[in-house]
Motif scaffolding. Sequence first.
Motif, PDB file in Angstrom:
ATOM      1  N   TYR A  39       8.653  -5.512  14.019  1.00 38.43           N
ATOM      2  CA  TYR A  39       8.053  -4.293  14.554  1.00 38.43           C
ATOM      3  C   TYR A  39       8.099  -3.224  13.466  1.00 38.43           C
ATOM      4  CZ  TYR A  39       9.118  -6.811  18.856  1.00 38.43           C
ATOM      5  OH  TYR A  39       9.209  -7.778  19.829  1.00 38.43           O
ATOM      6  N   LEU A  40       6.952  -2.657  13.181  1.00 37.10           N
ATOM      7  CA  LEU A  40       6.838  -1.607  12.168  1.00 37.10           C
ATOM      8  C   LEU A  40       6.948  -0.246  12.849  1.00 37.10           C
ATOM      9  CD1 LEU A  40       6.148  -0.632   9.291  1.00 37.10           C
ATOM     10  CD2 LEU A  40       3.726  -0.897   9.888  1.00 37.10           C
TER      11      LEU A  40
ATOM     12  N   LEU B 210       0.827  -1.207   0.000  1.00 39.16           N
ATOM     13  CA  LEU B 210       0.000   0.000   0.000  1.00 39.16           C
ATOM     14  C   LEU B 210       0.861   1.257   0.000  1.00 39.16           C
ATOM     15  CD1 LEU B 210      -2.578  -1.116   2.724  1.00 39.16           C
ATOM     16  CD2 LEU B 210      -2.955  -1.030   0.264  1.00 39.16           C
ATOM     17  N   GLY B 211       2.152   1.064  -0.018  1.00 40.30           N
ATOM     18  CA  GLY B 211       3.094   2.171   0.068  1.00 40.30           C
ATOM     19  C   GLY B 211       4.336   1.682   0.793  1.00 40.30           C
ATOM     20  N   LYS B 212       5.245   2.596   1.085  1.00 43.11           N
ATOM     21  CA  LYS B 212       6.491   2.203   1.731  1.00 43.11           C
ATOM     22  C   LYS B 212       6.523   2.666   3.186  1.00 43.11           C
ATOM     23  CE  LYS B 212       9.313   1.896  -2.418  1.00 43.11           C
ATOM     24  NZ  LYS B 212      10.531   2.347  -3.119  1.00 43.11           N
ATOM     25  N   SER B 213       6.782   1.722   4.073  1.00 44.60           N
ATOM     26  CA  SER B 213       6.927   2.052   5.483  1.00 44.60           C
ATOM     27  C   SER B 213       8.324   2.605   5.712  1.00 44.60           C
ATOM     28  CB  SER B 213       6.724   0.807   6.347  1.00 44.60           C
ATOM     29  OG  SER B 213       7.768  -0.114   6.108  1.00 44.60           O
ATOM     30  N   ASP B 214       8.514   3.325   6.809  1.00 47.95           N
ATOM     31  CA  ASP B 214       9.840   3.854   7.122  1.00 47.95           C
ATOM     32  C   ASP B 214      10.812   2.746   7.494  1.00 47.95           C
ATOM     33  OD1 ASP B 214       9.175   6.406   6.602  1.00 47.95           O
ATOM     34  OD2 ASP B 214       9.315   7.153   8.643  1.00 47.95           O
ATOM     35  N   MET B 215      10.357   1.842   8.360  1.00 42.75           N
ATOM     36  CA  MET B 215      11.293   0.867   8.899  1.00 42.75           C
ATOM     37  C   MET B 215      10.570  -0.324   9.521  1.00 42.75           C
ATOM     38  SD  MET B 215      14.065   1.655  11.912  1.00 42.75           S
ATOM     39  CE  MET B 215      14.724   3.049  10.993  1.00 42.75           C
ATOM     40  N   ILE B 216      11.109  -1.493   9.284  1.00 38.00           N
ATOM     41  CA  ILE B 216      10.687  -2.696   9.996  1.00 38.00           C
ATOM     42  C   ILE B 216      11.932  -3.264  10.656  1.00 38.00           C
ATOM     43  CG2 ILE B 216       9.742  -5.029   9.812  1.00 38.00           C
ATOM     44  CD1 ILE B 216       8.302  -4.099   7.262  1.00 38.00           C
TER      45      ILE B 216
ATOM     46  N   ALA C 154       2.115  -1.384  15.785  1.00 36.13           N
ATOM     47  CA  ALA C 154       3.039  -0.507  15.071  1.00 36.13           C
ATOM     48  C   ALA C 154       3.393   0.682  15.964  1.00 36.13           C
ATOM     49  CB  ALA C 154       2.430  -0.021  13.762  1.00 36.13           C
ATOM     50  N   ILE C 155       4.564   1.257  15.699  1.00 30.93           N
ATOM     51  CA  ILE C 155       5.067   2.390  16.477  1.00 30.93           C
ATOM     52  C   ILE C 155       5.046   3.648  15.612  1.00 30.93           C
ATOM     53  CG2 ILE C 155       7.043   3.343  17.728  1.00 30.93           C
ATOM     54  CD1 ILE C 155       5.823   0.927  19.098  1.00 30.93           C
TER      55      ILE C 155
END
Length: 202
Positions: free
Chosen positions: A130-131, A116-122, A162-163
């Motif tokens: 942990y997202l 759905l898009g790009k997360s900052d960090m996993i 998620a954080i």
Amino acid sequence: MIKEDENGYVTFWVPLYKKTVHDAFYPYMNGEQKEISLTHIPSDFYENDKFNISKLIENYKNYVKRRGFKPFMERDKDGNYKSIKESALIYSFETFITAIVQELKGKIYREADTGLGKSDMIINIDNQEYLIETKVYSGVSRFEDGKQQLAYYAESLQLEKAIYLVYMAKRARKPETVKDDKEKINKIEITTHLIEYDETKW
């Protein structure tokens, strides 16, 4: 695995490949990563023998209070700071978490594609993922939209938590709803942590 993005640059859609290239070229050269490793031990981030992501964030908050963000601002040849100040905020967290995750023998996947898009960090610690999403506060609407977006990302990754890490200028006015909090959005537990910074004391 390797493709061209909308700007014509080469990009990797496989998180592991992206991490490998990022780690090889990312300029961690300010000495802070070593400082972080020397002043923290693995037990700082565990509770009852289990990794606790909230303890990691609290340790980061304490680190920021002690060190500030100036070590993460780039200087020119004359010693003047030239980097965008907001970038130093994110860089500080990336440096901190890189040092800690390496110490804990974990893994980091930056800008992972969620579908759905790009997360900052996993991050992956002890085989648990942990997202984490980082933002610089720029108003209530964007703050709330960011939480909704993060919940969608977590759902697409089949994660239940998620954080949401938000940098807040000390002078910023905010309603009572903008605070450290834990809430459910679309059945996803979103934990918000506000990181205050003083624009006059970099």
